[in-house]
Motif scaffolding. Structure first.
Motif, mmCIF file in Angstrom:
data_model
loop_
_atom_site.group_PDB
_atom_site.id
_atom_site.type_symbol
_atom_site.label_atom_id
_atom_site.label_comp_id
_atom_site.label_asym_id
_atom_site.label_seq_id
_atom_site.Cartn_x
_atom_site.Cartn_y
_atom_site.Cartn_z
ATOM 1 N N MET A 91 -34.429 -71.104 21.913
ATOM 2 C CA MET A 91 -33.714 -70.913 20.650
ATOM 3 C C MET A 91 -32.843 -69.658 20.725
ATOM 4 S SD MET A 91 -34.987 -73.529 19.360
ATOM 5 C CE MET A 91 -33.922 -73.535 17.896
ATOM 6 N N ASP A 92 -31.624 -69.753 20.198
ATOM 7 C CA ASP A 92 -30.777 -68.567 20.083
ATOM 8 C C ASP A 92 -31.419 -67.624 19.058
ATOM 9 O OD1 ASP A 92 -27.467 -68.011 20.692
ATOM 10 O OD2 ASP A 92 -28.490 -66.795 19.184
ATOM 11 N N LEU A 93 -31.502 -66.356 19.437
ATOM 12 C CA LEU A 93 -32.150 -65.352 18.576
ATOM 13 C C LEU A 93 -31.364 -65.126 17.284
ATOM 14 C CD1 LEU A 93 -34.575 -63.388 18.733
ATOM 15 C CD2 LEU A 93 -33.022 -61.700 19.733
ATOM 16 N N MET A 94 -30.056 -65.261 17.377
ATOM 17 C CA MET A 94 -29.199 -65.075 16.188
ATOM 18 C C MET A 94 -28.448 -66.383 15.951
ATOM 19 S SD MET A 94 -27.812 -61.223 16.867
ATOM 20 C CE MET A 94 -27.959 -61.256 18.655
ATOM 21 N N ALA A 134 -13.223 -64.151 26.210
ATOM 22 C CA ALA A 134 -13.454 -65.478 25.608
ATOM 23 C C ALA A 134 -14.620 -65.426 24.633
ATOM 24 C CB ALA A 134 -13.716 -66.512 26.693
ATOM 25 N N GLY A 135 -15.204 -64.227 24.458
ATOM 26 C CA GLY A 135 -16.309 -64.080 23.514
ATOM 27 C C GLY A 135 -17.685 -64.055 24.155
ATOM 28 N N GLN A 136 -17.754 -64.150 25.496
ATOM 29 C CA GLN A 136 -19.073 -64.130 26.153
ATOM 30 C C GLN A 136 -19.703 -62.750 25.985
ATOM 31 O OE1 GLN A 136 -19.004 -65.056 30.373
ATOM 32 N NE2 GLN A 136 -21.232 -65.256 30.491
ATOM 33 N N THR A 137 -20.964 -62.735 25.583
ATOM 34 C CA THR A 137 -21.659 -61.454 25.386
ATOM 35 C C THR A 137 -22.859 -61.302 26.306
ATOM 36 O OG1 THR A 137 -22.983 -62.398 23.591
ATOM 37 C CG2 THR A 137 -20.954 -61.243 22.961
ATOM 38 N N VAL A 138 -23.392 -62.405 26.823
ATOM 39 C CA VAL A 138 -24.500 -62.334 27.785
ATOM 40 C C VAL A 138 -23.978 -62.952 29.081
ATOM 41 C CG1 VAL A 138 -26.847 -63.024 28.354
ATOM 42 C CG2 VAL A 138 -26.261 -62.474 25.977
ATOM 43 N N PHE A 139 -24.045 -62.161 30.163
ATOM 44 C CA PHE A 139 -23.346 -62.568 31.378
ATOM 45 C C PHE A 139 -24.244 -63.293 32.378
ATOM 46 C CE2 PHE A 139 -20.785 -59.561 29.137
ATOM 47 C CZ PHE A 139 -19.569 -60.232 29.128
ATOM 48 N N ILE A 153 -24.508 -67.511 32.762
ATOM 49 C CA ILE A 153 -23.908 -68.710 32.163
ATOM 50 C C ILE A 153 -24.909 -69.458 31.266
ATOM 51 C CG2 ILE A 153 -24.360 -70.065 34.270
ATOM 52 C CD1 ILE A 153 -22.037 -71.876 33.464
ATOM 53 N N HIS A 154 -24.406 -69.918 30.125
ATOM 54 C CA HIS A 154 -25.248 -70.687 29.206
ATOM 55 C C HIS A 154 -24.394 -71.642 28.400
ATOM 56 C CE1 HIS A 154 -24.039 -66.840 27.441
ATOM 57 N NE2 HIS A 154 -23.873 -67.506 26.310
ATOM 58 N N PHE A 155 -25.007 -72.727 27.995
ATOM 59 C CA PHE A 155 -24.388 -73.650 27.039
ATOM 60 C C PHE A 155 -25.065 -73.458 25.696
ATOM 61 C CE2 PHE A 155 -21.363 -76.615 28.932
ATOM 62 C CZ PHE A 155 -21.523 -76.370 30.292
ATOM 63 N N HIS A 156 -24.252 -73.420 24.653
ATOM 64 C CA HIS A 156 -24.768 -73.397 23.279
ATOM 65 C C HIS A 156 -24.810 -74.832 22.763
ATOM 66 C CE1 HIS A 156 -23.890 -69.032 22.305
ATOM 67 N NE2 HIS A 156 -23.045 -69.194 23.315
ATOM 68 N N VAL A 157 -25.908 -75.180 22.123
ATOM 69 C CA VAL A 157 -25.991 -76.430 21.365
ATOM 70 C C VAL A 157 -26.112 -76.003 19.902
ATOM 71 C CG1 VAL A 157 -27.491 -78.390 20.815
ATOM 72 C CG2 VAL A 157 -26.972 -77.836 23.204
ATOM 73 N N LEU A 210 -18.121 -67.999 15.532
ATOM 74 C CA LEU A 210 -18.445 -67.937 16.952
ATOM 75 C C LEU A 210 -19.746 -67.187 17.201
ATOM 76 C CD1 LEU A 210 -17.026 -69.231 19.254
ATOM 77 C CD2 LEU A 210 -15.806 -67.112 19.712
ATOM 78 N N HIS A 211 -20.005 -66.162 16.413
ATOM 79 C CA HIS A 211 -21.246 -65.410 16.582
ATOM 80 C C HIS A 211 -21.866 -65.112 15.219
ATOM 81 C CE1 HIS A 211 -19.451 -64.373 20.568
ATOM 82 N NE2 HIS A 211 -20.685 -64.615 20.932
ATOM 83 N N ALA A 212 -23.182 -65.228 15.149
ATOM 84 C CA ALA A 212 -23.888 -64.832 13.933
ATOM 85 C C ALA A 212 -24.275 -63.361 14.097
ATOM 86 C CB ALA A 212 -25.119 -65.706 13.746
HETATM 87 P P1 AMP Z 1 -22.314 -65.766 24.287
HETATM 88 O O1 AMP Z 1 -21.553 -64.996 23.266
HETATM 89 O O2 AMP Z 1 -21.757 -67.116 24.558
HETATM 90 O O3 AMP Z 1 -22.523 -64.937 25.538
HETATM 91 O O4 AMP Z 1 -23.722 -66.053 23.636
HETATM 92 C C1 AMP Z 1 -24.843 -65.250 23.793
HETATM 93 C C2 AMP Z 1 -25.857 -65.734 22.783
HETATM 94 O O5 AMP Z 1 -27.106 -65.218 23.172
HETATM 95 C C3 AMP Z 1 -25.597 -65.302 21.343
HETATM 96 O O6 AMP Z 1 -25.513 -66.459 20.531
HETATM 97 C C4 AMP Z 1 -26.814 -64.458 21.004
HETATM 98 O O7 AMP Z 1 -27.241 -64.650 19.684
HETATM 99 C C5 AMP Z 1 -27.839 -64.955 21.995
HETATM 100 N N1 AMP Z 1 -28.888 -64.018 22.377
HETATM 101 C C6 AMP Z 1 -28.757 -62.706 22.694
HETATM 102 N N2 AMP Z 1 -29.955 -62.179 23.037
HETATM 103 C C7 AMP Z 1 -30.853 -63.183 22.953
HETATM 104 C C8 AMP Z 1 -32.256 -63.293 23.175
HETATM 105 N N3 AMP Z 1 -32.996 -62.238 23.547
HETATM 106 N N4 AMP Z 1 -32.854 -64.490 22.974
HETATM 107 C C9 AMP Z 1 -32.132 -65.568 22.568
HETATM 108 N N5 AMP Z 1 -30.811 -65.529 22.337
HETATM 109 C C10 AMP Z 1 -30.178 -64.355 22.521
#
Ligand code: AMP
Length: 145
Positions: A32-35, A94-99, A101-105, A116-118
């Protein structure tokens, strides 16, 4: 930029950080996405260390995409959203914050705006309950593709 093994998703993969896991398989982890941007917002990551879609092997990308669709089906069954956004961002610009790779559902519901971000962290009990609903759908799914 070189892959940083201390990014938060690498820590989740190593068990050094907690996550509400929905799927734990040989090549991928779903949690689950934390936010969450909406109820049921789930992330799917490969175990292979790669910052973006450009660094990931073609073999793992194929598994990751198939796994993402499988998780998305489960989220769809569990939450019955009106629509479903599947999103993948490459690079800070492009808005990536965690480096890693991941897919959002991201389920979409009528009347909720697109963002784009909560900004707020969800209650652990709610994420736990949502993860359980998605796991139950994955367990009862008829297909493995
Ligand atoms: P992105 O902006 O595509 O890199 O998305 C990163 C996502 O990771 C964001 O939606 C964050 O809410 C989520 N996130 C950050 N830290 C965590 C965590 N510890 N557990 C789950 N989701 C996280």
């Amino acid at each position: 930029m070189a892959y940083d093994p201390n990014n938060i998703f690498a820590k989740i993969l190593r068990g050094e950080a907690d996550a509400h896991v929905v799927l734990d398989e040989e090549h991928c982890l779903g949690f689950m996405d934390l936010m969450p941007q909406s109820s049921g917002h789930t992330l799917i990551i490969p175990r292979e260390p790669a910052e973006s879609i450009f660094d990931l092997s073609a073999e793992t990308l194929a598994v990751l995409v198939a796994t993402t669709r499988r998780v998305a089906r489960a989220v769809k069954a569990a939450f019955e959203p009106a629509g479903m956004m599947i999103l993948q961002l490459n690079g800070a610009d492009a808005g990536q914050t965690v480096f890693h790779i991941h897919f959002h559902v991201i389920p979409r519901y009528p009347g909720e705006g697109l963002t784009l971000h909560a900004r707020s962290v969800a209650a652990p009990a709610q994420l736990r309950e949502h993860a359980a609903r998605i796991r139950a759908e994955l367990d009862s799914a008829q297909t493995t593709d």
